[in-house]
Design a protein around this motif. Structure first.
Motif: not given
Length: 125
Positions: A1-8, A31-38
């Motif tokens: 699957m793919t991770t979505i890029p997130f500009d912190t 918190a949002v970035y970590d949830s995206y990584k998981m």
């Protein structure tokens, strides 16, 4: 699957521009970035690959089923031909039996008729 890029950084800037404290904005961003990584996101590309794989598997199954049906038809045709041959043999056998029985009855009838005629002729003399 793919991770979505997130500009912190952009996320923190957006929150601070709306009045959120910078420390809170960084905590929320983390918190949002970590949830995206998981998270395990499915993209359109992932979906297309999966769909393509399923279509390929279904096509293979379809081909296998066609071959199996074809083999079954051949087997059934062979079996029906054998049954037809047995029925024809049985029909011939029964025809011969019936013919011999009818022939025997005719011979017996003719013999009885002959004896009857001989008795009539003897009696009239």
């Amino acid at each position: 699957m793919t991770t979505i890029p997130f500009d912190t950084l952009l996320f923190v800037e957006t929150l601070t521009e709306t009045g959120v404290d910078e420390k809170q904005a960084k905590a929320i961003s983390t918190a949002v970035y970590d949830s995206y990584k998981m998270a395990d996101f499915v993209t359109k590309t992932d979906h297309r690959l999966f769909e393509s794989s399923i279509r390929s598997d279904l096509e293979k199954l379809s081909i296998e089923l066609r071959h199996e049906v074809s083999d079954l038809r051949k087997d059934m045709n062979t079996r029906f031909a054998a049954v037809d041959a047995k029925l024809e043999s049985l029909q011939l056998h029964l025809t011969l039996k019936i013919s011999s029985i009818v022939g025997g009855i005719l011979i017996a009838g003719l013999s009885a008729l002959g004896l009857f005629m001989k008795a009539l002729i003897s009696a009239s003399l």
